[in-house]
Structures are given as C-alpha cells and as structure tokens.
Design a protein around this motif. Structure first.
Motif, PDB file in Angstrom:
ATOM      1  N   ALA A   8       0.830  -1.213   0.000  1.00  0.00           N
ATOM      2  CA  ALA A   8       0.000   0.000   0.000  1.00  0.00           C
ATOM      3  C   ALA A   8       0.861   1.258   0.000  1.00  0.00           C
ATOM      4  N   HIS A   9       0.371   2.279  -0.673  1.00  0.00           N
ATOM      5  CA  HIS A   9       0.949   3.621  -0.528  1.00  0.00           C
ATOM      6  C   HIS A   9      -0.081   4.523   0.138  1.00  0.00           C
ATOM      7  N   ASN A  10       0.426   5.655   0.644  1.00  0.00           N
ATOM      8  CA  ASN A  10      -0.370   6.411   1.603  1.00  0.00           C
ATOM      9  C   ASN A  10      -0.846   7.761   1.093  1.00  0.00           C
ATOM     10  N   ASP A  11      -1.015   7.890  -0.214  1.00  0.00           N
ATOM     11  CA  ASP A  11      -1.278   9.223  -0.776  1.00  0.00           C
ATOM     12  C   ASP A  11      -2.553   9.869  -0.245  1.00  0.00           C
ATOM     13  N   TYR A  12      -3.551   9.076   0.094  1.00  0.00           N
ATOM     14  CA  TYR A  12      -4.782   9.640   0.686  1.00  0.00           C
ATOM     15  C   TYR A  12      -4.842   9.375   2.186  1.00  0.00           C
TER      16      TYR A  12
END
Ligand SMILES: CC(C)C(=O)C(=O)O
Length: 507
Positions: free
Chosen positions: A208-212
């Motif tokens: 997962a990436h955390n952009d939101y």
C-alpha cells in the motif's frame, strides 16, 4: 475453542521503498544496522533492501547485508528489487550475493502500453526469460505487478491474463502494489477478494501507498480480504506520501484482526523507529500513531484526572506494548492532576500549598509558550522550596538590561532593601556583569560589602529536551566560607539574577 490464526507475512521495505523518500539515503553501514535490527529484534519475516543496479554504494550495502544474513541463516529473507532487463539484474544479484529477487513487471495495460510500449505477450515472454535465468542461477523469484491498482480499475482483463500466465511460472509470491496510493479500503477489499478466490494456492502480498492517508486502512482491508503478506515501512517512509507504516499496521492487525497473527515484536517498534529517524534525518511527526512523541501524552487536565480515578482515558493502545510510557503534559491546560501524575512517576510528594505554587509556576511558564517537561519538575520544585525558606528582605523590583552591537551592555536597576528603594545605572562586560556592577554601587553607598562570585554554572534539565528552563548555580565566597544559590528561569540572565537575589537575602 482456540482458533488457528492465519499467519500474515510481513515484508519491511524501509531500505528500498523507504529510501525512496525524497532526500533520504542510507549508508551501507546504516543499512546493515537497520537490516539486522529488523530481522532479529523486530522480527519481520522479510526485508527488501535495495534496487538492483542503482550504485556502487548500494552494491556494497547489499553485499554487507547478504554476507551477514548468510552467516546467520537468514539469506532467503533478504530481497532485492530487480528489473526485466535480460541478464543485467540477475548478474547484479549474483555479484551482491543476494538470493531473492522481486521482479518489477507491469500490472496495468496503461503502464505496459505507454511506458514499455509493448504488447502483453511480449512482456510475458521477457518476464518468463528473466525468471528462467534467475531460477537457473539459483535465485528465488517474487513478481511485482506495478500499478496493479489502476490495472484492476481500468484493465482488469489484462491483470487476470497476466495472473493466469504467472500461475505457470516458478514464482514464489505475487506482489500487488497500489503504486499511486489511490485505492479506497472498499476497493482493496473487493480486488483482493476476487484475486485470492481465483488463485487459492498462490501467495499474494499487498503493497500500500499512503497518498490519501489510507495506507493503514487499506492494509487492514487487504488482510481481511485474504492477502497473505504485507509490505510496510518504518515511520511510513517511502515514495511520495510513503507506504503503510509498520507500527500502525501491526497495532491495527493485533487489535482488530483476532483471526490473524504476525511475528513482529511490538515492544521493539519504537526503538527501531527512532533509529531510522536518526539515520534517515526524516523526522517522525509528533502525532504519528504509536511512535510519535506526543501520542501517549495526555495534555488536558480532565484526561489526567480521569486516568487517576479509573483509567478512564486508556484504550487498548497502551504505550507499554511498544516500550513506551504514558506521559502527562505540563503546561497551562494541564492542571493539578497532570502535575500529580508526574510527581508520582518521579516519586515526589508535596504539601498542598507547595503543589499549588508548582502548579502556578507551570501555568506561568505555559502562558509564556514555554514547554515544561517532567525533567524540569525537580528544578521547579527545588526553586520553590528554596524560596520558601528564605525571608525576602531584599527585592529586585525592576531592571532594564540592554545588549546592543558595539555598545557595552548596561542596566538600570531598582531594588528595595527592607522596604527602602534604591536605583542605580551601570555598564559591564555582559548583561549579568552590568547588573552586578549596579548592585555593587547600591551596596557601596550603604557601606556594605557583597560576597565574591567564585563560580557560575548554567545547566538545563537533563535529556536536553526542555526549551523551558535553565538553571544558574552561583557559588559565593563570604567570610571565609562558600555557599551556593540557584535561580531558575527560561532566560539565562534572569536565572542568574534570581540566584543573586537569593544570595542578597542570605547575607
Ligand atoms: C517499485 C514498485 C514495486 C513500488 O514500490 C510500487 O509500485 O509501489
């Protein structure tokens, strides 16, 4: 009846994706130290430590880690990101002594068409060739589907065509990245459910990436949907807004997913966070869950009061789980209960009147926007108890201190001795020297001598965390004996003047 918990593999990618945090670069020895800590203390299952081909420094780091891992039987837990580049990455892996490659391939038709400008069949053939070569050289292969999240949204047919193809390949794990951090928790749940149901025998990691700011929520949904492994980073470091943070993800799984388990030692999460903070120079926000400086500190007096009565403001997220301690902030909103909790932690008991004075002093400091720490408390208390025992016959009423470039510091001083007021002006080599010169003038006119200053020491409360207080301890010589007085203030000169006023009341 006890249920068998499903094991979730944790892969930490601080040393690869985490190092893609803008402005961050680890030295080989820092990488080695972090790798050792992650595998032996934090007990993650796997670590991704670099991208192949990046630099000579990266090669040195990977060599150092693989050498140590091999000697300790951990080599198959150390992974490197590699590329579909014929034999280049494979050769690099061999030179570095690494055994597990995480092959970066295309998980969306958009990326494949516009970046690689290839057709699916072409890509699959090239991927198969790299995998075959790697296997021949004794390497284990995991495969990343870069931009998988957009692949699921916009070219799902391609994703399933590719996953069907990978079923025939000697691949250990398939890694599903939300490369741009664009998925909602509901989508993560939906997409991973579809995939694990379709390929029940394949191991899937979710990245997962955390952009939101949905990284942690998304890994929770990924696990609920059946993901077998997670990619996480210390302090949520990583490309752009970072990856899902290890500490938060572990706390969430432990508290909200009773049917799964990991091997991660919660108690080591804080110390590894601090170490990575130091090595990377990437500061942990004070409000970062689990590892941030403030997250176990109650500031409002009402919270401290509730904790004292029936632990009313406690949750399952107890600081001790992570090797930390609950703190009660000292400031203008903290109130009596916060101060009492701090005194209790320090093992100090005070009478009610003294407690009131301490509370008052902390409120005054808080009003001046000063941050008071627990380490300041003994200083504040000793200052207050000192003042209690000294009868105040001499009072420093007012002073104006000046400090200007190319001019000598000067002071105008008004003080009262047994109610009689005196005023003097003087200069000196520093502000305190000017103050002492004015004081000597007053006492000379009274035909009184002052003790000689024989030592002057300044210190701040231990730990160096306090920006609130500074203590000046002055040693005076008087009638062939020495005595010390102390002054406490947020300003160094003022703390020395306070120590001097105490001296004036002792002679
Ligand atoms: C480089 C790849 C694997 C990545 O980090 C991502 O897609 O998020």
């Amino acid at each position: 009846m006890p249920v068998d918990k499903r094991y979730i593999e944790i892969m930490d990618t601080t040393l690869r994706d985490g190092e893609q945090t803008s402005g961050v670069s680890f030295s080989p020895s820092e990488k080695l130290t972090i790798a050792q800590l992650l595998l032996t203390e934090v007990k993650v299952d796997r670590i991704e430590i670099a991208s192949a081909r990046v630099s000579d420094g990266e090669l040195a780091a990977v060599k150092a880690i693989t050498k140590w891992a091999k000697a300790n039987g951990l080599l198959n837990r150390v992974e490197v990101l590699t590329f579909v580049d014929g034999d280049v990455s494979v050769q690099w892996m061999q030179k570095a002594g690494a055994k597990v490659m995480n092959l970066l391939t295309k998980g969306s038709l958009n990326h494949l068409t516009h970046q690689l400008k290839k057709k699916p069949e072409q890509h699959f053939a090239e991927v198969a060739a790299v995998i075959a070569l790697a296997r021949k050289k004794g390497l284990e292969c995991n495969v990343y589907l870069e931009d998988w999240s957009n692949g699921m949204r916009h070219s799902r047919e391609y994703v399933f065509q590719y996953l069907n193809f990978l079923q025939q390949q000697p691949v250990k794990r398939i890694m599903l990245p939300d490369t741009l951090g664009v998925l909602t928790p509901a989508e993560v749940h939906d997409y991973i459910t579809q995939i694990v149901q379709r390929y029940p025998k394949t191991h899937f990691d979710f990245h997962a990436h955390n952009d939101y700011d949905l990284g942690t929520a998304n890994v929770l949904e990924g696990v609920k949907a059946g993901a077998h492994g997670l990619h996480l980073t210390i302090n949520g470091m990583g490309e752009r807004a970072g990856n899902a943070p290890l500490a938060s993800a572990i706390a969430v799984l432990n508290d909200f997913m009773p049917t799964v388990k990991t091997n991660v030692a919660e108690a080591s999460l804080y110390s590894v966070s601090k170490l990575v903070e130091t090595f990377s120079g990437f500061r942990i926000p004070a409000n970062k869950p689990v590892v941030g400086e403030n997250v176990f500190t109650q500031t409002a007096g009402i919270h401290a009061d509730g904790d004292k009565k029936n632990k009313l403001y406690f949750s399952d997220l107890m600081p001790e789980r992570f090797g930390r301690q609950r703190k009660y902030a000292l400031g203008k909103t903290s109130g009596k209960a916060n101060i009492e909790n701090n005194l209790q932690q320090l093992g100090i008991q005070l009478s009610d009147p003294d407690l009131k004075k301490v509370t008052q002093r902390i409120i005054e400091l808080g009003d001046k926007k000063e941050v008071v720490t627990q380490a300041d408390l003994p200083y504040i208390i000793s200052d207050i108890l000192d003042s209690n025992t000294i009868e105040e016959k001499v009072r420093i009423e007012n002073y104006v201190l000046t400090h200007s470039k190319n001019l000598k510091p000067s002071v105008t001083l008004r003080l009262s001795i047994k109610g009689e007021v005196f005023e003097e002006h003087s200069q000196g080599d520093g502000q305190y020297d000017a103050f002492m010169n004015a004081l000597k003038k007053v006492y000379k006119k009274q035909k009184q001598e002052l003790p000689a200053l024989s030592d002057y020491a300044v210190r701040i409360p231990p730990g160096g965390k306090s920006d609130a207080l500074c203590e000046t301890i002055i040693t005076w010589r008087w009638n062939n004996r020495e005595f010390k007085t102390r002054g406490l203030d947020s300003d160094q000169t003022v703390s020395a003047i306070k120590a001097t006023q105490k001296m004036l009341n002792l002679i």
